[in-house]
Design a protein around this motif. Structure first.
Motif, PDB file in Angstrom:
ATOM      1  N   GLU A 135       1.608   1.093  -3.934  1.00 29.22           N
ATOM      2  CA  GLU A 135       0.494   0.875  -4.856  1.00 29.22           C
ATOM      3  C   GLU A 135      -0.816   1.519  -4.392  1.00 29.22           C
ATOM      4  O   GLU A 135      -1.759   1.612  -5.163  1.00 29.22           O
ATOM      5  CB  GLU A 135       0.270  -0.627  -5.047  1.00 29.22           C
ATOM      6  CG  GLU A 135       1.474  -1.311  -5.653  1.00 29.22           C
ATOM      7  CD  GLU A 135       1.361  -2.829  -5.678  1.00 29.22           C
ATOM      8  OE1 GLU A 135       1.947  -3.410  -6.599  1.00 29.22           O
ATOM      9  OE2 GLU A 135       0.709  -3.416  -4.799  1.00 29.22           O
ATOM     10  N   GLY A 136      -0.880   1.933  -3.154  1.00 31.78           N
ATOM     11  CA  GLY A 136      -2.090   2.557  -2.641  1.00 31.78           C
ATOM     12  C   GLY A 136      -3.122   1.530  -2.197  1.00 31.78           C
ATOM     13  O   GLY A 136      -2.967   0.327  -2.413  1.00 31.78           O
ATOM     14  N   TRP A 137      -4.149   2.029  -1.564  1.00 33.35           N
ATOM     15  CA  TRP A 137      -5.241   1.188  -1.081  1.00 33.35           C
ATOM     16  C   TRP A 137      -6.473   1.396  -1.944  1.00 33.35           C
ATOM     17  O   TRP A 137      -6.684   2.452  -2.513  1.00 33.35           O
ATOM     18  CB  TRP A 137      -5.623   1.558   0.350  1.00 33.35           C
ATOM     19  CG  TRP A 137      -4.671   1.100   1.391  1.00 33.35           C
ATOM     20  CD1 TRP A 137      -3.794   1.874   2.093  1.00 33.35           C
ATOM     21  CD2 TRP A 137      -4.486  -0.227   1.879  1.00 33.35           C
ATOM     22  NE1 TRP A 137      -3.074   1.120   2.982  1.00 33.35           N
ATOM     23  CE2 TRP A 137      -3.488  -0.184   2.869  1.00 33.35           C
ATOM     24  CE3 TRP A 137      -5.061  -1.452   1.570  1.00 33.35           C
ATOM     25  CZ2 TRP A 137      -3.057  -1.311   3.556  1.00 33.35           C
ATOM     26  CZ3 TRP A 137      -4.635  -2.581   2.262  1.00 33.35           C
ATOM     27  CH2 TRP A 137      -3.654  -2.506   3.237  1.00 33.35           C
ATOM     28  N   GLY A 187      -5.788  -1.710  -4.170  1.00 33.94           N
ATOM     29  CA  GLY A 187      -6.226  -0.731  -5.157  1.00 33.94           C
ATOM     30  C   GLY A 187      -5.988  -1.230  -6.579  1.00 33.94           C
ATOM     31  O   GLY A 187      -5.510  -2.345  -6.809  1.00 33.94           O
ATOM     32  N   PRO A 208       0.793  -1.227   0.000  1.00 32.11           N
ATOM     33  CA  PRO A 208       0.000   0.000   0.000  1.00 32.11           C
ATOM     34  C   PRO A 208       0.824   1.275   0.000  1.00 32.11           C
ATOM     35  O   PRO A 208       0.378   2.291  -0.533  1.00 32.11           O
ATOM     36  CB  PRO A 208      -0.835  -0.118   1.278  1.00 32.11           C
ATOM     37  CG  PRO A 208      -0.086  -1.067   2.150  1.00 32.11           C
ATOM     38  CD  PRO A 208       0.614  -2.011   1.218  1.00 32.11           C
ATOM     39  N   GLU A 209       2.033   1.234   0.526  1.00 29.59           N
ATOM     40  CA  GLU A 209       2.856   2.438   0.534  1.00 29.59           C
ATOM     41  C   GLU A 209       3.308   2.823  -0.874  1.00 29.59           C
ATOM     42  O   GLU A 209       3.639   3.970  -1.138  1.00 29.59           O
ATOM     43  CB  GLU A 209       4.079   2.277   1.455  1.00 29.59           C
ATOM     44  CG  GLU A 209       5.100   1.253   1.009  1.00 29.59           C
ATOM     45  CD  GLU A 209       4.722  -0.214   1.259  1.00 29.59           C
ATOM     46  OE1 GLU A 209       5.462  -1.078   0.770  1.00 29.59           O
ATOM     47  OE2 GLU A 209       3.712  -0.487   1.908  1.00 29.59           O
ATOM     48  N   GLN A 221      -3.772  -0.461  -8.787  1.00 27.11           N
ATOM     49  CA  GLN A 221      -2.388  -0.766  -9.161  1.00 27.11           C
ATOM     50  C   GLN A 221      -1.998  -2.172  -8.717  1.00 27.11           C
ATOM     51  O   GLN A 221      -1.293  -2.876  -9.431  1.00 27.11           O
ATOM     52  CB  GLN A 221      -1.428   0.257  -8.567  1.00 27.11           C
ATOM     53  CG  GLN A 221      -1.525   1.603  -9.238  1.00 27.11           C
ATOM     54  CD  GLN A 221      -0.562   2.606  -8.638  1.00 27.11           C
ATOM     55  OE1 GLN A 221      -0.306   2.593  -7.438  1.00 27.11           O
ATOM     56  NE2 GLN A 221      -0.028   3.475  -9.474  1.00 27.11           N
ATOM     57  N   TYR A 256      -9.453  -0.841   2.953  1.00 22.55           N
ATOM     58  CA  TYR A 256      -8.182  -1.559   3.116  1.00 22.55           C
ATOM     59  C   TYR A 256      -8.043  -2.766   2.210  1.00 22.55           C
ATOM     60  O   TYR A 256      -7.325  -3.706   2.516  1.00 22.55           O
ATOM     61  CB  TYR A 256      -7.950  -1.946   4.582  1.00 22.55           C
ATOM     62  CG  TYR A 256      -7.893  -0.732   5.472  1.00 22.55           C
ATOM     63  CD1 TYR A 256      -6.767   0.078   5.471  1.00 22.55           C
ATOM     64  CD2 TYR A 256      -8.970  -0.378   6.256  1.00 22.55           C
ATOM     65  CE1 TYR A 256      -6.715   1.208   6.264  1.00 22.55           C
ATOM     66  CE2 TYR A 256      -8.929   0.762   7.046  1.00 22.55           C
ATOM     67  CZ  TYR A 256      -7.796   1.546   7.046  1.00 22.55           C
ATOM     68  OH  TYR A 256      -7.743   2.671   7.824  1.00 22.55           O
TER      69      TYR A 256
END
Length: 81
Positions: A37-39, A46, A34-35, A48, A43
C-alpha cells in the motif's frame, strides 16, 4: 498502525458488552502493509491504507446498523481524466 493494544481494547469492549452496553464495538482494521500500500509522510499510512481502512470501517458500520453503502468511491488510480 499496529495491534499492540488490541487485546486490551477487546477486554474493555467485552467488559462493556457484559455490563449490558451492546453499543460498544471494536473494529480490527489490521496492520498497514507498506510493501503493498505504500507509505505516507514520515512512516505514516498512505492514502491506499486510509482508503482500505475507511472501506472496512464503513462496511462494518453497514453490517451492524443495516445502513446501505450507496456506492464505492473511486480511488485516484481508477479516475479517468
Amino acid at each position: 498502525m499496529n495491534n499492540n493494544y488490541l487485546a486490551s481494547v477487546n477486554k474493555v469492549v467485552t467488559y462493556f458488552n457484559q455490563s449490558g452496553n451492546r453499543k460498544v464495538f471494536v473494529v480490527d482494521l489490521g496492520l498497514i502493509h507498506p510493501e503493498v500500500e505504500g507509505w505516507g509522510g514520515r512512516y505514516h499510512p498512505g492514502y491506499q491504507t486510509h482508503y482500505r481502512m475507511g472501506w472496512e470501517l464503513a462496511s462494518f458500520i453497514s453490517a451492524n446498523t443495516g445502513w446501505e453503502l450507496l456506492k464505492r468511491p473511486l480511488i485516484a488510480t481508477e479516475c479517468v481524466f
